[in-house]
Scaffold this active site. Sequence first.
Site, PDB file in Angstrom:
ATOM      1  CG  ASP A  63       2.545   0.218   7.987  1.00 34.16           C
ATOM      2  OD1 ASP A  63       2.208  -0.379   6.967  1.00 34.16           O
ATOM      3  OD2 ASP A  63       1.746   0.492   8.906  1.00 34.16           O
ATOM      4  CD  GLU A  96      -3.200  -1.864   5.389  1.00 29.46           C
ATOM      5  OE1 GLU A  96      -3.515  -2.855   6.061  1.00 29.46           O
ATOM      6  OE2 GLU A  96      -2.643  -0.855   5.895  1.00 29.46           O
ATOM      7  CD  GLU A  97      -1.705   2.087   7.587  1.00 27.21           C
ATOM      8  OE1 GLU A  97      -2.428   1.658   8.511  1.00 27.21           O
ATOM      9  OE2 GLU A  97      -0.528   1.739   7.420  1.00 27.21           O
ATOM     10  CG  HIS A 126      -0.410  -0.022   2.538  1.00 27.44           C
ATOM     11  ND1 HIS A 126       0.024   1.131   3.172  1.00 27.44           N
ATOM     12  CD2 HIS A 126      -0.195  -1.027   3.429  1.00 27.44           C
ATOM     13  CE1 HIS A 126       0.469   0.823   4.383  1.00 27.44           C
ATOM     14  NE2 HIS A 126       0.359  -0.483   4.564  1.00 27.44           N
ATOM     15  CG  ASP A 151      -2.891   3.910   2.721  1.00 29.43           C
ATOM     16  OD1 ASP A 151      -2.345   2.888   2.256  1.00 29.43           O
ATOM     17  OD2 ASP A 151      -3.791   3.855   3.585  1.00 29.43           O
ATOM     18  CD  GLU A 188       0.870  -3.907   5.453  1.00 27.47           C
ATOM     19  OE1 GLU A 188       1.626  -3.090   5.990  1.00 27.47           O
ATOM     20  OE2 GLU A 188      -0.326  -3.638   5.218  1.00 27.47           O
TER      21      GLU A 188
HETATM   22 ZN   LIG Z   1       0.832  -1.367   6.434  1.00 25.59          ZN
END
Ligand SMILES: [Zn+2]
Length: 475
Positions: A154, A188-189, A122, A124, A216
Amino acid sequence: MPSSVADRVGARSGPAVPGGVCAETVAGWYEDAMTSDAASARPDPTTEVVDLCRDLLRIDTTNTGDNDTSVGERRAAEYVAEKLAEVGVEPVIHESAPGRANLVARIPGADPSRGALLVHGHLDVVPADADEWSVHPFSGELRDGYLWGRGAIDMKDFDAMVLAVVRHWQRTGVQPPRDIVLAYTADEEAGSDYGAHFLVQRHGGLFDGCTEAIGEVGGFSYSVNDAQRLYLIETAEKGIDWLRLHAKGRPGHGSMVHDDNAVTALAEAVARIGRHRFPVVVTDTVRAFLEEVSDLLGIELDPDDPETAIAKLGPIANIIGATIRNTANPTRLSAGYKDNVIPGRATATIDCRSLPGQSELLERQLRELIGPDIAIEYIQRQPALETTFDGDLVEAMSAALRAEDPGARPVPYMLSGGTDAKAFSQLGIRCFGFAPLRLPADLNFSALFHGIDERVPVDGLQFGVRVLDRFLRTC
Ligand SMILES: [Zn+2]
């Protein structure tokens, strides 16, 4: 980005080198570089990954959970598209809402009869408050051997690693053994509705033939001692069960005797949930992890009391500890509009996470705790995932890790959170968390996720490129 790259549906990539579909070699790029004069002019992927990751960190892709205030995903997707287009890969970008951009590209493999491997990351990040950080969170600063910035682990690190490997392959004419589908996602977040879920529901054809995936929160090291490191490969994820509780009562004046107060009823239920410990259930994944770790650390593992062993794991105890039971944490409360008015309604949000196959059981357990008078509304419900730690792909991951770190001990583990794997698994894809990173023994990796001063060690990033290069050549 050239407009011809944007929004082109169904485009496929080809090798950048004329006639350059070379036979797959197990030898890595480092050996290619030693034997070719032309190679000296090419950027080394372990050097380039630092620039790519830095560039991505400098694009603020904050996801606030609100389309009006989330920024940067389109710019980041265009950056990735440019970097792919430069080497002859033609991606497509699909927006789920203005600015919420998702990129997909396919690299044809040597054997089209084999299922494709999906490699997803991802773009974002969660918000960062610059006042709390040692460096500006979107500066991409290099300091003390680390690359600093929101998203460094991340997960713009992995986004950059994949890009570095693919660009190197395209420049040198390396073809993967089977189709590789790249997906760079938005949102994703905040639950992936504008990202992976959107792609799966609206553009599922882009993933035709994908049988397995890597993404991830897996493949990172945990040092047992100087000679041995566990590499935690994610084979399972807890389910997401977010609830809103609705309590109703009789509205009234705050000065009077009142026995039907919605705030009181809700507060009692929330307190019971918050203090409750659900029973321990050790799944196959967690058992395999604990047996391996106990053996390595010389810890006695009592199957009836895994918590004693988990408590001895140090910084990863909080990751593993959440994977032996269902959990429910109250996160939001809302009621009332004036200090002297008893409201008729009160609501609370509870973040519940369920073990594989336990979502319905958790619902019954919660109902018992909450009692019959408070209504339960599910605001998010995504099932847990679990696959086995075996097969050719797991062998390829393990072999790539061992080749780059002779002290590597790959182990399966369950993630207590959720990832885009939840969406992609709906297409029948077997999902793993494998974003390889070798970390310093004293780094508290789990604290960096969504944490202040998020950073990635540069040598760890370069290790990841070498492992990914080996793994993807043998996937
Ligand atoms: Zn992540």
